[in-house]
Write a protein that holds these residues in place. Structure first.
Motif, PDB file in Angstrom:
ATOM      1  N   LEU A 104       0.636  -1.156  -0.091  1.00 47.40           N
ATOM      2  CA  LEU A 104      -0.120  -0.466  -0.236  1.00 47.40           C
ATOM      3  C   LEU A 104       0.583   1.364  -0.415  1.00 47.40           C
ATOM      4  O   LEU A 104       0.140   2.262  -0.422  1.00 47.40           O
ATOM      5  CB  LEU A 104      -1.458  -0.124   1.167  1.00 47.40           C
ATOM      6  N   VAL A 105       2.219   1.358   0.137  1.00 51.59           N
ATOM      7  CA  VAL A 105       2.519   2.663   0.592  1.00 51.59           C
ATOM      8  C   VAL A 105       3.279   3.066  -0.972  1.00 51.59           C
ATOM      9  O   VAL A 105       3.441   4.409  -0.554  1.00 51.59           O
ATOM     10  CB  VAL A 105       4.246   1.900   1.422  1.00 51.59           C
ATOM     11  N   THR A 106       2.937   2.351  -1.303  1.00 50.84           N
ATOM     12  CA  THR A 106       3.325   2.849  -2.780  1.00 50.84           C
ATOM     13  C   THR A 106       2.507   3.784  -3.697  1.00 50.84           C
ATOM     14  O   THR A 106       1.951   4.253  -5.077  1.00 50.84           O
ATOM     15  CB  THR A 106       3.825   2.311  -3.939  1.00 50.84           C
ATOM     16  N   ASP A 107       0.873   3.913  -3.108  1.00 47.63           N
ATOM     17  CA  ASP A 107      -0.432   3.852  -3.704  1.00 47.63           C
ATOM     18  C   ASP A 107      -0.779   3.622  -4.909  1.00 47.63           C
ATOM     19  O   ASP A 107      -1.158   3.858  -5.739  1.00 47.63           O
ATOM     20  CB  ASP A 107      -0.328   5.296  -3.225  1.00 47.63           C
ATOM     21  N   PRO A 108      -0.731   1.888  -5.214  1.00 43.37           N
ATOM     22  CA  PRO A 108      -0.652   1.027  -6.717  1.00 43.37           C
ATOM     23  C   PRO A 108      -2.388   1.691  -6.418  1.00 43.37           C
ATOM     24  O   PRO A 108      -3.021   1.527  -6.123  1.00 43.37           O
ATOM     25  CB  PRO A 108      -1.153  -0.159  -5.877  1.00 43.37           C
ATOM     26  N   ASP A 109      -2.611   1.214  -7.799  1.00 40.33           N
ATOM     27  CA  ASP A 109      -3.400   1.476  -8.712  1.00 40.33           C
ATOM     28  C   ASP A 109      -4.105   0.267  -9.118  1.00 40.33           C
ATOM     29  O   ASP A 109      -5.854  -0.234  -8.568  1.00 40.33           O
ATOM     30  CB  ASP A 109      -3.926   1.822 -10.272  1.00 40.33           C
ATOM     31  N   LEU A 110      -3.415  -0.710  -8.752  1.00 42.14           N
ATOM     32  CA  LEU A 110      -3.644  -2.522  -8.963  1.00 42.14           C
ATOM     33  C   LEU A 110      -2.898  -3.317  -7.362  1.00 42.14           C
ATOM     34  O   LEU A 110      -1.583  -3.046  -7.713  1.00 42.14           O
ATOM     35  CB  LEU A 110      -3.367  -3.148  -9.935  1.00 42.14           C
ATOM     36  N   LEU A 111      -3.881  -3.995  -6.679  1.00 40.62           N
ATOM     37  CA  LEU A 111      -3.089  -3.995  -6.050  1.00 40.62           C
ATOM     38  C   LEU A 111      -3.775  -5.822  -6.283  1.00 40.62           C
ATOM     39  O   LEU A 111      -4.878  -6.298  -6.284  1.00 40.62           O
ATOM     40  CB  LEU A 111      -4.193  -3.784  -4.124  1.00 40.62           C
ATOM     41  N   ILE A 112      -2.285  -6.093  -5.793  1.00 40.67           N
ATOM     42  CA  ILE A 112      -2.335  -7.810  -5.883  1.00 40.67           C
ATOM     43  C   ILE A 112      -2.298  -8.416  -4.877  1.00 40.67           C
ATOM     44  O   ILE A 112      -0.883  -7.905  -3.848  1.00 40.67           O
ATOM     45  CB  ILE A 112      -1.179  -7.709  -7.079  1.00 40.67           C
ATOM     46  N   LEU A 113      -2.719  -9.262  -4.210  1.00 39.98           N
ATOM     47  CA  LEU A 113      -2.705 -10.000  -3.248  1.00 39.98           C
ATOM     48  C   LEU A 113      -2.883 -11.207  -3.401  1.00 39.98           C
ATOM     49  O   LEU A 113      -3.717 -12.749  -3.801  1.00 39.98           O
ATOM     50  CB  LEU A 113      -3.888  -9.974  -1.982  1.00 39.98           C
ATOM     51  N   ASP A 114      -1.624 -11.978  -3.240  1.00 37.11           N
ATOM     52  CA  ASP A 114      -1.464 -13.803  -3.249  1.00 37.11           C
ATOM     53  C   ASP A 114      -1.706 -14.271  -1.803  1.00 37.11           C
ATOM     54  O   ASP A 114      -0.423 -14.322  -0.961  1.00 37.11           O
ATOM     55  CB  ASP A 114       0.108 -13.215  -3.995  1.00 37.11           C
ATOM     56  N   GLU A 115      -2.654 -14.715  -1.433  1.00 36.95           N
ATOM     57  CA  GLU A 115      -2.836 -15.711  -0.150  1.00 36.95           C
ATOM     58  C   GLU A 115      -2.869 -14.558   1.143  1.00 36.95           C
ATOM     59  O   GLU A 115      -1.958 -15.039   1.393  1.00 36.95           O
ATOM     60  CB  GLU A 115      -2.730 -16.663  -0.768  1.00 36.95           C
ATOM     61  N   PRO A 116      -3.257 -14.058   1.062  1.00 39.00           N
ATOM     62  CA  PRO A 116      -3.458 -12.551   1.969  1.00 39.00           C
ATOM     63  C   PRO A 116      -3.982 -13.096   3.268  1.00 39.00           C
ATOM     64  O   PRO A 116      -3.130 -12.508   4.245  1.00 39.00           O
ATOM     65  CB  PRO A 116      -3.706 -11.294   1.172  1.00 39.00           C
ATOM     66  N   THR A 117      -4.181 -13.545   2.823  1.00 42.28           N
ATOM     67  CA  THR A 117      -4.813 -14.416   4.959  1.00 42.28           C
ATOM     68  C   THR A 117      -4.693 -15.827   4.869  1.00 42.28           C
ATOM     69  O   THR A 117      -5.052 -16.874   5.976  1.00 42.28           O
ATOM     70  CB  THR A 117      -6.547 -14.520   4.417  1.00 42.28           C
ATOM     71  N   ALA A 118      -3.374 -16.880   4.459  1.00 37.95           N
ATOM     72  CA  ALA A 118      -3.337 -17.703   4.609  1.00 37.95           C
ATOM     73  C   ALA A 118      -2.658 -17.550   5.923  1.00 37.95           C
ATOM     74  O   ALA A 118      -1.969 -17.042   6.206  1.00 37.95           O
ATOM     75  CB  ALA A 118      -2.001 -18.350   3.626  1.00 37.95           C
ATOM     76  N   GLY A 119      -2.716 -19.074   7.168  1.00 38.37           N
ATOM     77  CA  GLY A 119      -2.697 -18.610   8.202  1.00 38.37           C
ATOM     78  C   GLY A 119      -3.186 -17.440   8.766  1.00 38.37           C
ATOM     79  O   GLY A 119      -1.767 -16.858  10.017  1.00 38.37           O
ATOM     80  N   VAL A 120      -4.148 -16.905   8.565  1.00 35.07           N
ATOM     81  CA  VAL A 120      -4.525 -15.617  10.046  1.00 35.07           C
ATOM     82  C   VAL A 120      -5.931 -15.729  10.649  1.00 35.07           C
ATOM     83  O   VAL A 120      -6.104 -17.072  10.364  1.00 35.07           O
ATOM     84  CB  VAL A 120      -4.215 -14.663   8.783  1.00 35.07           C
ATOM     85  N   ASP A 121      -5.144 -15.327  11.957  1.00 35.41           N
ATOM     86  CA  ASP A 121      -6.780 -15.489  12.278  1.00 35.41           C
ATOM     87  C   ASP A 121      -7.936 -14.776  12.237  1.00 35.41           C
ATOM     88  O   ASP A 121      -7.600 -14.274  11.057  1.00 35.41           O
ATOM     89  CB  ASP A 121      -6.816 -15.891  14.264  1.00 35.41           C
ATOM     90  N   VAL A 122      -8.953 -15.307  12.080  1.00 35.08           N
ATOM     91  CA  VAL A 122     -10.034 -14.814  11.944  1.00 35.08           C
ATOM     92  C   VAL A 122     -10.549 -13.614  11.695  1.00 35.08           C
ATOM     93  O   VAL A 122     -10.933 -12.565  11.401  1.00 35.08           O
ATOM     94  CB  VAL A 122     -11.617 -15.565  13.096  1.00 35.08           C
ATOM     95  N   GLN A 123     -10.249 -13.028  13.256  1.00 35.58           N
ATOM     96  CA  GLN A 123      -9.714 -11.805  13.361  1.00 35.58           C
ATOM     97  C   GLN A 123      -9.491 -10.561  12.309  1.00 35.58           C
ATOM     98  O   GLN A 123      -9.917  -9.610  11.949  1.00 35.58           O
ATOM     99  CB  GLN A 123      -9.310 -11.056  14.996  1.00 35.58           C
ATOM    100  N   LEU A 124      -8.024 -10.824  12.042  1.00 34.52           N
ATOM    101  CA  LEU A 124      -6.744 -10.732  11.109  1.00 34.52           C
ATOM    102  C   LEU A 124      -7.868 -10.244   9.827  1.00 34.52           C
ATOM    103  O   LEU A 124      -7.732  -9.286   9.270  1.00 34.52           O
ATOM    104  CB  LEU A 124      -5.712 -10.880  11.230  1.00 34.52           C
TER     105      LEU A 124
END
Ligand SMILES: Nc1ncnc2c1ncn2[C@@H]1O[C@H](COP(=O)(O)OP(=O)(O)OP(=O)(O)O)[C@@H](O)[C@H]1O
Ligand SMILES: [Mg+2]
Lengths: 332, 264
Positions: free
Chosen positions: A150-170
């Motif tokens: 996010l720090v570069t303020d992208p026009d296209l954000l690509i998330l490759d399995e962003p929630t792998a191994g992440v708790d429910v709240q997160l």
């Protein structure tokens, strides 16, 4: 406006292995697009071709109309990537890592520092800003990858399995955040193995397998491609499942109810009822249950399961009428 | 070339070694105190002057070259390899920096590390013997060129390496021998003619000689070359070294462009 992502006949070979086998995908600007596929389907390879970490063997790939090789600088400037694997600079505290990353994208140091703070706050790890990456917990590491994207303020954000191994709240926090970003106009490409996640977030999803595209549609449309189950309670209760027309892919008696598998429950139900009534049954209750997206996914990507049913279902849904879309499901 | 982006990468690369002086600057400082103590003071007392210089002064340029180039090489190769190993070099590769900007930053920062080590060695030498610089401009130009040359080579090393041992091998078995037979510790004039010619094949000889010329005003080549060419000999060496540096840097940019060792 050119599409956010457009690929044609995209190929990537590792020796004999075809990681991408003529993949054709278009993601429109502003879309929230999901990329689903089993392990090894080629999702990460696809993403890496876009950002230049994998060299394609053939075909074309464009991001906002820019060729990923000829106009690599414009392409990379437009993309913020939260990769599947951790690849963060370990020499510096995470705040500095973000400042450096913003710097590489041409953002002057002062502004880069502000953006780094903002991004860390946004993902909720601002109080860890002086820590090194290695000291973060797994979930925090995931958050940092998102902050770095996010720090570069992208026009296209690509998330490759962003929630792998992440708790429910997160997971929920992440969902909320990316939805917000998408609403602000950022195009999002998401890969995930949590089908529910794709269903909840994505405008459209593509299902890929073995480097090929199998289907692209809204989650709703996809679900309609799977077989539905029409469950009826009959009076009198039949001893054996009655014979039905060719629309029934199978039927079973369970707990005094008759479950019939059909392509499209809401469309077939009236006919089914007529047939049963003609056989002398009275229908006391009826429920239509949709296939879950997960079942469709398994059906589409399972290799032994490529039945004729599926291809006709596909044809049908291509020409489907809009009237059908609004139909209620569940209890009628 | 020197954009906000490349300056950011340059800064990152500088900070990486500046923040850990114990790992980056202490070792060459200590090693060179030992060199000067053993070769300069203990042995040097028994060795005659070479070319009219105290032995300790004669070996100083060679030690500066040794420290500068090995640190420039080591920094660049480590930085690239470590970034590949932990994959954080992706942070650079997925940025809109041009390949030339990336190389400018990597080579620039590693060259700076080499030059800082060169200065440290000169300062250590100064503790043992008074120094006055003969040709400051020539000295600076030569030092910058060779620091950049080995930073550039270090990048190639960092891209070629497959594990950390490869880096050690490059440093120990390629760099060091070249330096030790590069007329650091002796004058070419004391060698038999055949060995003088053989020595000319060692690129290190030109660097050591160039720095010695810049620092002390003495060059083996000036002694050996026919008088008619004497004027141009040091400049010719510098020109050749500069050309070589340009070629190596161009190779770096090319390797980044094709993703050698960087992308699948
Ligand atoms: N560097 C490589 N060398 C050889 N084969 C590779 C390489 N990278 C990926 N592959 C192969 O390419 C195929 C696609 O891999 P990819 O990582 O794109 O899959 P994926 O869809 O992201 O899977 P997952 O859901 O497990 O992340 C796999 O068969 C994988 O083994
Ligand atoms: Mg993957």
């Amino acid at each position: 406006m050119p599409p956010a992502i457009e690929t044609a006949d995209l190929r990537k070979e590792y020796g004999d292995l075809r990681a991408l086998d003529g993949l054709e995908l278009t993601v429109e600007e502003g879309e929230f697009f999901g990329l689903l596929g089993p392990n090894g389907a080629g999702k990460t390879t696809f993403i890496n071709v876009l950002v230049g970490l994998v060299r394609k063997t053939g075909g074309e790939a464009r991001v906002f109309g820019n060729d990923v090789e000829a106009d690599y600088r414009r392409v990379r400037d437009a993309i913020g990537l939260a990769p599947q694997e951790f690849n963060v600079d370990r020499f510096f505290p995470i705040r500095e890592v973000l400042i450096h990353k913003a710097g590489y994208h041409g953002i002057p140091t002062d502004e880069a520092a502000e953006r780094a703070d903002e991004a860390l706050k946004r993902v909720g790890i601002y109080d860890k800003r002086e820590e090194r990456f290695d000291w973060l917990s797994g979930g925090m590491k995931r958050r940092l990858l998102l902050a770095r994207a996010l720090v570069t303020d992208p026009d296209l954000l690509i998330l490759d399995e962003p929630t792998a191994g992440v708790d429910v709240q997160l997971r929920r926090d992440l969902w909320e955040l990316v939805t917000e970003l998408n609403e602000e106009g950022t195009t999002v490409l998401l890969t995930t193995h949590y089908i529910e996640e794709a269903e909840r977030l994505c405008d459209r999803v593509a299902i890929v397998n073995e480097g090929r595209k199998i289907a692209v549609a809204t989650p709703e449309e996809l679900k309609r491609r799977g077989t539905d189950t029409v469950s009826v309670a009959l009076e009198p209760t039949p001893a054996t499942a009655p014979a039905l027309g060719p629309y029934a892919h199978g039927s079973a008696l369970s707990g005094g109810r008759l479950d019939v598998r059909v392509d499209d429950g809401s469309r077939i139900a009236p006919q089914l009822l007529r047939d049963l009534e003609a056989d002398g049954y009275e229908i006391t209750d009826l429920e239509i249950s949709r296939t879950s997206l997960e079942e469709v996914f398994v059906e589409l990507t399972g290799r032994d399961d490529r039945t004729v049913t599926r291809s006709t279902a596909e044809e049908r849904s291509n020409e489907e009428s809009t009237a059908e879309r609004g139909q209620p499901e569940g209890v009628v | 070339m020197w954009t906000v982006g490349s300056r950011a990468l340059f800064r990152r690369e500088l900070l990486r070694f500046l923040r850990r002086p114990k790992n980056t600057f202490m070792p060459p400082a200590i090693t060179n105190v030992l060199y000067f103590a053993v070769f300069g003071v203990i042995l040097g007392g028994r060795i005659d002057e070479i070319a009219g210089f105290e032995y300790i002064l004669f070996i100083l340029p060679g030690l500066i070259v040794l420290g500068t180039i090995s640190n420039a090489f080591e920094n660049a190769s480590f930085s690239i390899f470590h970034g590949r190993w932990n994959e954080y070099i992706h942070e650079t590769l997925t940025s809109p920096l041009s390949y030339a900007e990336m190389i400018a930053a990597y080579v620039g920062a590693s060259a700076v590390r080499g030059l800082i080590v060169g200065l440290i060695i000169a300062a250590v030498g100064r503790l043992f013997v008074p120094i006055s610089v003969a040709n400051a401009a020539f000295l600076v130009a030569t030092m910058v060129v060779i620091a950049a040359l080995f930073a550039g080579l270090g990048i190639v090393g960092g891209l070629l390496a497959r594990d950390f041992d490869d880096l050690t091998v490059m440093n120990q078995f390629v760099l060091r021998p070249l330096v030790f037979f590069g007329a650091v510790f002796y004058s070419l004039t004391i060698l038999p003619t055949t060995w003088q010619y053989v020595s000319l094949l060692n690129p290190m000889v030109y660097m050591v000689d160039g720095v010695r010329y810049g620092l002390l005003g003495y060059s083996d080549f000036l002694e050996l070359a026919p008088a008619a060419y004497a004027e141009i000999v040091p400049l010719a060496s510098l020109a050749v070294l500069a050309t070589l540096t340009a070629l190596v840097v161009a190779l770096d940019v090319y390797l980044f462009k094709i993703g050698f060792g960087l992308s699948d």
